[in-house]
Design an enzyme around this catalytic site. Sequence first.
Site, PDB file in Angstrom:
ATOM      1  N   PHE A 211       0.861  -1.192   0.000  1.00 30.99           N
ATOM      2  CA  PHE A 211       0.000   0.000   0.000  1.00 30.99           C
ATOM      3  C   PHE A 211       0.889   1.231   0.000  1.00 30.99           C
ATOM      4  CE2 PHE A 211      -2.396  -3.471   1.824  1.00 30.99           C
ATOM      5  CZ  PHE A 211      -3.613  -3.376   1.171  1.00 30.99           C
TER       6      PHE A 211
ATOM      7  N   VAL B 194       2.263  -1.732   4.472  1.00 26.49           N
ATOM      8  CA  VAL B 194       1.915  -0.329   4.280  1.00 26.49           C
ATOM      9  C   VAL B 194       3.215   0.474   4.291  1.00 26.49           C
ATOM     10  CG1 VAL B 194       0.687   1.640   5.286  1.00 26.49           C
ATOM     11  CG2 VAL B 194      -0.312  -0.661   5.423  1.00 26.49           C
ATOM     12  N   CYS B 195       3.443   1.254   3.243  1.00 25.90           N
ATOM     13  CA  CYS B 195       4.683   2.029   3.136  1.00 25.90           C
ATOM     14  C   CYS B 195       4.804   2.977   4.331  1.00 25.90           C
ATOM     15  CB  CYS B 195       4.724   2.832   1.847  1.00 25.90           C
ATOM     16  SG  CYS B 195       6.180   3.906   1.762  1.00 25.90           S
ATOM     17  N   ILE B 196       5.880   2.821   5.079  1.00 25.22           N
ATOM     18  CA  ILE B 196       6.017   3.558   6.336  1.00 25.22           C
ATOM     19  C   ILE B 196       6.120   5.066   6.102  1.00 25.22           C
ATOM     20  CG2 ILE B 196       8.539   3.201   6.453  1.00 25.22           C
ATOM     21  CD1 ILE B 196       8.114   2.872   9.528  1.00 25.22           C
TER      22      ILE B 196
ATOM     23  N   ALA C  76       2.749   6.418   5.083  1.00 22.84           N
ATOM     24  CA  ALA C  76       1.757   6.260   6.142  1.00 22.84           C
ATOM     25  C   ALA C  76       1.966   7.254   7.284  1.00 22.84           C
ATOM     26  CB  ALA C  76       1.782   4.834   6.672  1.00 22.84           C
TER      27      ALA C  76
END
Lengths: 130, 121
Positions: free
Chosen positions: A39, A77-79, A82
Amino acid sequence: MIFSIVVQAAPYSCQSAETALRFARSLLEKGHSLHRVFFYGDGIHTGSALASPPQDEINIPADWNTLAAEHDLDLVVCIAAAVRRGVLDTNEAGRYGKSGSNLAEGFELSGLGQLADAIAQSDRVITFGA
Amino acid sequence: MPDKKKVLIINRRAPYGRSNARDSLDVALTCGVFEMPISILFADDGVFQLIGNHQAGDIGQKNLSANLAALPMYDIDQLFVCTESLNTHGLTFDSLEHSATQLDQTAIQQLIQDHDVVLTF
């Protein structure tokens, strides 16, 4: 065939957010494997535990979580994307001094290296919502 | 990693209206760190990423041009631009700050064929 999926579409803003979910279900039903769902961009909102859609609407975050539990999927989820947009796990909430965390169960925060790895490991990488 | 996939990144958005251009650069640089062969195609509104003199600070953004200019340091030097998109947007090849190889539609088909993975931004 080994697939990975990149979701850049925000849930409830773009139809492609739901299309990605349906595509994932379909490829698993057909016997393919799904190495990773990554994501990215606005797609990171899919990992919010606070999403509370009306009862008679599809619950995209919850449906990903269910699918992940059924098929032992890796939902990353791409840190960087995010944290910027306010989806944090307990670690990041602590790091940034925030009062709460909201990364949904079944998702993990990690870096773009996970996308590079997905590219390396998969026969097909399909992007939704660019 | 089992092998080095050839990755084609297609940029189709103008540089600042959405996060796509920056997101794409971050992916390119990451793949570069993993020594994956990267090509980048600028098409549709994405051709605006190649023109210079961005005043990004005026709209609270970071200038992307410097990042584009830094790509060769990551061994990313395969940049392509869609000729038809340049024409559609009234841009000439000479007006681009960042050099890229011009490709027509047929050559773009071949470019896509020649890569293992295509990511669109």
